[in-house]
Design an enzyme around this catalytic site. Sequence first.
Site, PDB file in Angstrom:
ATOM      1  CG  ASP A 182      -1.694   1.221   1.427  1.00 12.93           C
ATOM      2  OD1 ASP A 182      -2.266   1.713   0.437  1.00 12.93           O
ATOM      3  OD2 ASP A 182      -1.734   1.748   2.561  1.00 12.93           O
ATOM      4  CG  ASP A 184      -1.918   7.642   0.488  1.00 15.74           C
ATOM      5  OD1 ASP A 184      -0.947   7.597  -0.292  1.00 15.74           O
ATOM      6  OD2 ASP A 184      -2.907   8.385   0.315  1.00 15.74           O
ATOM      7  CD  GLU A 191      -4.062   7.806   4.383  1.00 11.57           C
ATOM      8  OE1 GLU A 191      -4.671   7.856   3.285  1.00 11.57           O
ATOM      9  OE2 GLU A 191      -3.666   6.745   4.902  1.00 11.57           O
ATOM     10  NE  ARG A 227     -11.829   9.413   0.791  1.00 15.25           N
ATOM     11  CZ  ARG A 227     -10.955   8.449   1.064  1.00 15.25           C
ATOM     12  NH1 ARG A 227     -10.055   8.620   2.007  1.00 15.25           N
ATOM     13  NH2 ARG A 227     -10.983   7.318   0.384  1.00 15.25           N
ATOM     14  CB  SER A 270      -2.013   3.744  -4.096  1.00 18.74           C
ATOM     15  OG  SER A 270      -2.506   4.839  -3.352  1.00 18.74           O
ATOM     16  N   GLY A 271      -5.068   3.220  -3.179  1.00 17.63           N
ATOM     17  CA  GLY A 271      -6.380   3.836  -3.330  1.00 17.63           C
ATOM     18  C   GLY A 271      -6.241   5.321  -3.578  1.00 17.63           C
ATOM     19  CE  LYS A 315      -5.069  -0.126  -1.740  1.00 22.03           C
ATOM     20  NZ  LYS A 315      -4.499   0.293  -0.454  1.00 22.03           N
ATOM     21  CG  ASP A 338      -2.511   1.841   6.499  1.00 22.91           C
ATOM     22  OD1 ASP A 338      -3.045   2.780   7.091  1.00 22.91           O
ATOM     23  OD2 ASP A 338      -2.479   1.760   5.250  1.00 22.91           O
ATOM     24  CG  ASN A 341      -8.913   0.207  -0.022  1.00 24.26           C
ATOM     25  OD1 ASN A 341      -9.855  -0.407  -0.514  1.00 24.26           O
ATOM     26  ND2 ASN A 341      -8.113   0.974  -0.732  1.00 24.26           N
TER      27      ASN A 341
END
Length: 396
Positions: A182, A184, A191, A227, A270-271, A315, A338, A341
């Site tokens: 991941d 962030d 983030e 967001r 990554s998201g 992911k 972490d 997600n």
Amino acid sequence: MTTERTTVLVTLTGRDRPGVTSRLFADLAGHELTVEDIEQVVIRGRLVLGVLLASEGDPDLTRIHRSVRALAADLDMDAEITTGWGELPRRRGRLHVTVVGSPLLPSAVAAIAGRIAASGANIDRIDRLADRPVTCIELDVSGADPDALRAALTSEAVRQRVDVAVQRGGLHRRAMRLIVMDVDSTLVSVEVIDLLAARAGCAEQVAKITASAMRGDVDFATALRERVALLAGLDASVLDEVRREVTLAPGARTLIKTLRHLGFRCGIVSGGFSQLTNALAADLGLDYAAANTLEIAGGKLTGHLTGPVIDRAGKAAALRQFAAEAGVPLSQTVAVGDGANDLDMITTAGMGIAFNAKQAVRDAADASVSVPYLDTVLYLLGVSRDEVEADDGPVR
């Protein structure tokens, strides 16, 4: 399976110097013995060398005792010789138990060792993998049920404030060939969307949505779109500013440099946003990268995404795709993350590692790291600090 044998356990203790091992085995070569096991440890210049030998016949034990003690006297070392008869037990269920502390207290080691003993298992060997910036020891354990021991040590680790990983022994870890991380709050210490939100004047709103998504309380894809919508109208030049502001997690470069040296393929998923992750992947020399893409029109963010959304399922799909491209089976992959997600990716990989993660992620992962140093992941793969620094020194 067991066999009837005469066993001889020889232990030499004393000042370490070149040639001790070769001289002992040269001496033992003159007897009708086979080597069953060897353990050797050097602590601050003091050597402990143990050799378990066996014979199917009727060895001259008096001669063996006399010969070994004469050698020990010549080497100015202490010798202990223990003789046994009957069944020679075979080790079974070999496991690696890795313990990470910052600091690592004697009480924690006592508690972990006590749990191992209570499970009916035996500690065959203990090595130190690192002494800075964390202390990491690895215990080779035999005779334990992996799932039961993992459950017992996980609960004990929480009480002792250490990280503990339980893995199958043998070549399992050394077979790992692909790591996917991941970004962030894992590979980088921030983030990214929070940095963008601060410039768009919607930091508080975005933070609330992010926290809810990370806990798994709300669907990630929905939360992401909410967001991103708040960023509408933000000048695209802000992406360059944020890119310069992003800092890697401590130990990130060391982790990647070492793994690449060991032959790993490395990727990120990554998201967050490809406008930042692509540059990050190029800087670190990564093999694979997947992320969401912000839509830009007229030099400004539109508040929308283009292309498929990289969410929790996305992911895991990226991990599978990277593994297929690398020709690596999923059993030989490592995933690090972490948040909620990352759960599918972590449970899909051969080894899932939670990095300073939410409890739900820690519960699902094979191992957890609760210190800020990303290169601690190396110790879970059996790579020592000495091996890291031998490769042109740490990069961090």
